[in-house]
Design an enzyme around this catalytic site. Structure first.
Site, PDB file in Angstrom:
ATOM      1  N   TYR A   1      -1.431   5.853 -11.126  1.00  0.00           N
ATOM      2  CA  TYR A   1      -0.765   6.557 -10.030  1.00  0.00           C
ATOM      3  C   TYR A   1      -1.730   7.473  -9.272  1.00  0.00           C
ATOM      4  CZ  TYR A   1       4.009   4.940 -11.006  1.00  0.00           C
ATOM      5  OH  TYR A   1       5.143   4.187 -11.137  1.00  0.00           O
TER       6      TYR A   1
ATOM      7  N   ASP B   1       0.259   5.719  -1.253  1.00  0.00           N
ATOM      8  CA  ASP B   1      -0.526   6.937  -1.015  1.00  0.00           C
ATOM      9  C   ASP B   1      -2.042   6.725  -0.898  1.00  0.00           C
ATOM     10  OD1 ASP B   1       1.959   7.477  -2.027  1.00  0.00           O
ATOM     11  OD2 ASP B   1       1.273   8.711  -3.690  1.00  0.00           O
TER      12      ASP B   1
ATOM     13  N   LEU C   1       0.873  -1.183   0.000  1.00  0.00           N
ATOM     14  CA  LEU C   1       0.000   0.000   0.000  1.00  0.00           C
ATOM     15  C   LEU C   1       0.902   1.222   0.000  1.00  0.00           C
ATOM     16  CD1 LEU C   1      -2.767   0.736   2.665  1.00  0.00           C
ATOM     17  CD2 LEU C   1      -0.707   2.128   2.576  1.00  0.00           C
TER      18      LEU C   1
ATOM     19  N   ASP D   1      -0.007  13.340  -9.825  1.00  0.00           N
ATOM     20  CA  ASP D   1      -0.784  13.443  -8.578  1.00  0.00           C
ATOM     21  C   ASP D   1      -1.747  14.645  -8.553  1.00  0.00           C
ATOM     22  OD1 ASP D   1       1.020  11.391  -8.029  1.00  0.00           O
ATOM     23  OD2 ASP D   1       2.297  12.630  -6.740  1.00  0.00           O
TER      24      ASP D   1
HETATM   25  C1  FRU Z   1       4.237   9.115  -3.900  1.00  0.00           C
HETATM   26  C2  FRU Z   1       4.188   8.593  -5.330  1.00  0.00           C
HETATM   27  C3  FRU Z   1       3.372   9.482  -6.223  1.00  0.00           C
HETATM   28  C4  FRU Z   1       2.942   8.536  -7.308  1.00  0.00           C
HETATM   29  C5  FRU Z   1       2.697   7.270  -6.538  1.00  0.00           C
HETATM   30  C6  FRU Z   1       2.971   6.012  -7.301  1.00  0.00           C
HETATM   31  O1  FRU Z   1       4.482   8.134  -2.977  1.00  0.00           O
HETATM   32  O2  FRU Z   1       5.494   8.420  -5.834  1.00  0.00           O
HETATM   33  O3  FRU Z   1       4.055  10.613  -6.691  1.00  0.00           O
HETATM   34  O4  FRU Z   1       1.805   8.974  -7.992  1.00  0.00           O
HETATM   35  O5  FRU Z   1       3.526   7.330  -5.408  1.00  0.00           O
HETATM   36  O6  FRU Z   1       2.591   4.905  -6.553  1.00  0.00           O
END
Ligand code: FRU
Length: 490
Positions: A106, A47, A45, A167
Site C-alpha cells: 500500500y 495513489d 492506478l 500511508d
Molecule cells: C488511498 C488508499 C490508501 C491505501 C491505498 C491502497 O486511496 O486507500 O489509504 O494505502 O489507497 O491502494
C-alpha cells in the site's frame, strides 16, 4: 463485471506474458487514453507514492493493480523522468511478495539516505479469517531501482487505533527520521499520527497531531506534513464527511490545514480544513521538493469506490499534472509546474468580444490542449464557456459575476462515472474571475482559476474530442483574450 475476492488477489505471476499483452492490447483500443498524463499500461492506478528528486531525476511510483480496473492486489509501479513531464514507464518495483505485504504493497513515500533510496510503505496483510494486519515497511532499493531488502518497522497498530493504519510519509529533521501516518481511533475517528526514528530505523510513536478536528471523518488517508515558507501544512484525505453546500461533494475529500505545527507538543494551530480541488476526480496527493526547490504536488485523478467508463477497456485512472504549492494568507495557491510548458508545440491567440450570441474558439488540437483565458472587461451577468464536440456533448463552465460562483457541469459531457453525487461542482471565488488556465487531454480537464487560487479537476469521457469552446453571456458583454497551445503527445 463483478470481481470475486479470489480474482482480485491474483497477481502478475498468475498470468503469462501473452495474457498480459492481450490486456494491454485491449487498453490501447480505448478512445480515452491520455496524451500527456501518467496512466497505467493496464489495470488500475491509484495513489502517487514515493515521489522524489533523486540523483538528477524524478522518481515517482503509483499504486497499481495490473490485472483489471479494480482495487486488488497492489504493487508499486515506477516511472522516471529528467523533468516533471516526460515520465518513462519502468515497471513494477514493490511486489506484494512477503507475508507482511501479502495482500498489497500500500501507499507510502521515499527518502534519500546517503546515496540510496528507501521506500516507506504499508504492507497490507490479511489473516486466514480475513482480518487486516498493517505492517509499516521499509524497502531498500539498489542502483537499478530494484528492491534489495524489505523489513517491517511496525507490526499492527498502536493501542486505541484500529487496523486502518497506513500511508507513512517520511522526512528527516534534526538528525531524526519522522513519519506522519493515517489512522483511525477505536471510536472510528480519523487522525494523523507522528512517529520518530533513529538512524537504525527504530521508530516509536510520538502521538496524534493535535488539530482540534476530533470529529472529522472516520479515517484520514495519505497524510503529508511539510513546511512551506514560514508555515506548516498538513494535507490529508478524510473519509466520511457529509456534503456541506459547495464543499465535500465527492465520495471522499482531499484537503489541507495551514498554520503552525510544534513537533514538541504536536499541536497544529490552523484556520480550518480547505479542499485542494473542487472538481470531481482528485484524491490522495503527494508532494516532494522539486529540482528548483519548490514544493510540488501530484494527485490521483480518481476516487475509490466508483466505476469509470474506461473499465470496459481494462484500465482506470491517471495522475494529475504537477502543481507548485505556495501559501498566500493561509490558503494554498496551486500553479501548474513550469516544466509543463515544455509540452507546448504551437500556439494561437485571439481577442474575443462575447455577448448573448455564441462566439466560438476552435481548438487547434482538440484532445491535447492548454487554453489560457484572461478576462479584460466583464460587464455581463453570467459568462458561459462550453467545450463542445460534433455530437453535441458539452462540458459547461459558467461564471456568475453577481455571486462570484464558478460552476463546472459535466452532466452532458459524454459517458459518466457511476456512483457520484450529481454532475455539477461549484466554487465561490474570493475575487472576480480574471484568468483560467485549462488543460484538456483525451479524457480529462484541469481548470486553474485566478492563477491557481482554485482548481477543478475532472475526468471526461466524450464520444469525440471537444473541438471548440463556445462563449456567451446571458446579457452584457465580456472582453477576453485567449492563448491556446497544442500539447505534445507522449
Ligand atoms: C488511498 C488508499 C490508501 C491505501 C491505498 C491502497 O486511496 O486507500 O489509504 O494505502 O489507497 O491502494
Amino acid at each position: 463485471m463483478e470481481w470475486t475476492r479470489e480474482e482480485r488477489y491474483r497477481g502478475l505471476s498468475s498470468i503469462s506474458n501473452e495474457v498480459f499483452e492481450r490486456m494491454t492490447h485491449k487498453v490501447n483500443q480505448s478512445p480515452w487514453r491520455q496524451h500527456f498524463h501518467i496512466q497505467p499500461v493496464s489495470g488500475l492506478l491509484n495513489d502517487p507514492n514515493g515521489f522524489i528528486y533523486f540523483k538528477g531525476q524524478y522518481h515517482l511510483f503509483y499504486q497499481w493493480y495490473p490485472l483489471g480496473p479494480v482495487h486488488g492486489l497492489k504493487y508499486w509501479y515506477h516511472v522516471v523522468s529528467d523533468d516533471l513531464v516526460h515520465f518513462e514507464n519502468k515497471g513494477p518495483v514493490v511486489y506484494p511478495d512477503t507475508t507482511y505485504d501479502s495482500h498489497g504493497a500500500y501507499s507510502g513515500s521515499s527518502i534519500q539516505i546517503d546515496d540510496q533510496l528507501y521506500l516507506f510503505y504499508t504492507g497490507n496483510h490479511r489473516t486466514k479469517d480475513w482480518e487486516r494486519v498493517p505492517y509499516q515497511m521499509v524497502a531498500t532499493l539498489n542502483d537499478d531501482f530494484q528492491v534489495e531488502d524489505k523489513q517491517p518497522l511496525i507490526e499492527g497498530s498502536p493501542q486505541g487505533y484500529t487496523d486502518h493504519f497506513r500511508d507513512p510519509k517520511v522526512w528527516k529533521e534534526n538528525g531524526n527520521y519522522y513519519f506522519v501516518i493515517g489512522a483511525q481511533t477505536t471510536e472510528q475517528s480519523g487522525r494523523a499520527l507522528i512517529y520518530q526514528g533513529d538512524t537504525s530505523f527504530k521508530f516509536h510513536l510520538l502521538g496524534e497531531i493535535e488539530t482540534g478536528l476530533s470529529d472529522f471523518g472516520y479515517m484520514w488517508e495519505c497524510p503529508d506534513l511539510f513546511k512551506l515558507g514560514n508555515k506548516d501544512v498538513l494535507i490529508f484525505c478524510p473519509q466520511g464527511l457529509e456534503p456541506d453546500g459547495m464543499n465535500y461533494r465527492n465520495i471522499y475529500q482531499s484537503g489541507y490545514i495551514v498554520g503552525d505545527f510544534d513537533l514538541e507538543t504536536l499541536e497544529m494551530k490552523h484556520h480550518g480544513f480547505v479542499e485542494l480541488d473542487h472538481g470531481f476526480d482528485f484524491y490522495a496527493p503527494q508532494t516532494t521538493i522539486s529540482k528548483e526547490g519548490e514544493r510540488v504536488l501530484i494527485g490521483w485523478m480518481g476516487l475509490p469506490d466508483i466505476t469509470y467508463p474506461t473499465d470496459v477497456y481494462n484500465w482506470a485512472h491517471c495522475l494529475t499534472l504537477p502543481r507548485v504549492l505556495k501559501v498566500k494568507e493561509d490558503t494554498l495557491i496551486q500553479t501548474v509546474h513550469l516544466d509543463v510548458e515544455k509540452l507546448r508545440v504551437r500556439s494561437k491567440e485571439a481577442t474575443l468580444e462575447v455577448s448573448h450570441d455564441h462566439t466560438a474558439l476552435d481548438l487547434i488540437q482538440p484532445d491535447c490542449s492548454e487554453v489560457n483565458i484572461s478576462i479584460l472587461e466583464n460587464e455581463a451577468d453570467v459568462l458561459s464557456m462550453n467545450f463542445t464536440n460534433q455530437v453535441d456533448e458539452i462540458v459547461k463552465m459558467t461564471y456568475d459575476n453577481n455571486t462570484g460562483i464558478f460552476e463546472l457541469d459535466r452532466s452532458q459531457s459524454g459517458e459518466l462515472p457511476s456512483n457520484q453525487d450529481n454532475q455539477k461542482r461549484s466554487i465561490q471565488l474570493n475575487e472576480a474571475l480574471q484568468t483560467l488556465k485549462i488543460f484538456i487531454d483525451a479524457s480529462s480537464i484541469e481548470v486553474f482559476i485566478n492563477d491557481g487560487t482554485h482548481v477543478m479537476t475532472s475526468r471526461l469521457f466524450p464520444k469525440e474530442p471537444y473541438q471548440s469552446c463556445q462563449f456567451s453571456t446571458q446579457s452584457g458583454t465580456v472582453k477576453l483574450e485567449t492563448k491556446q497551445y497544442e500539447m505534445k503527445r507522449g
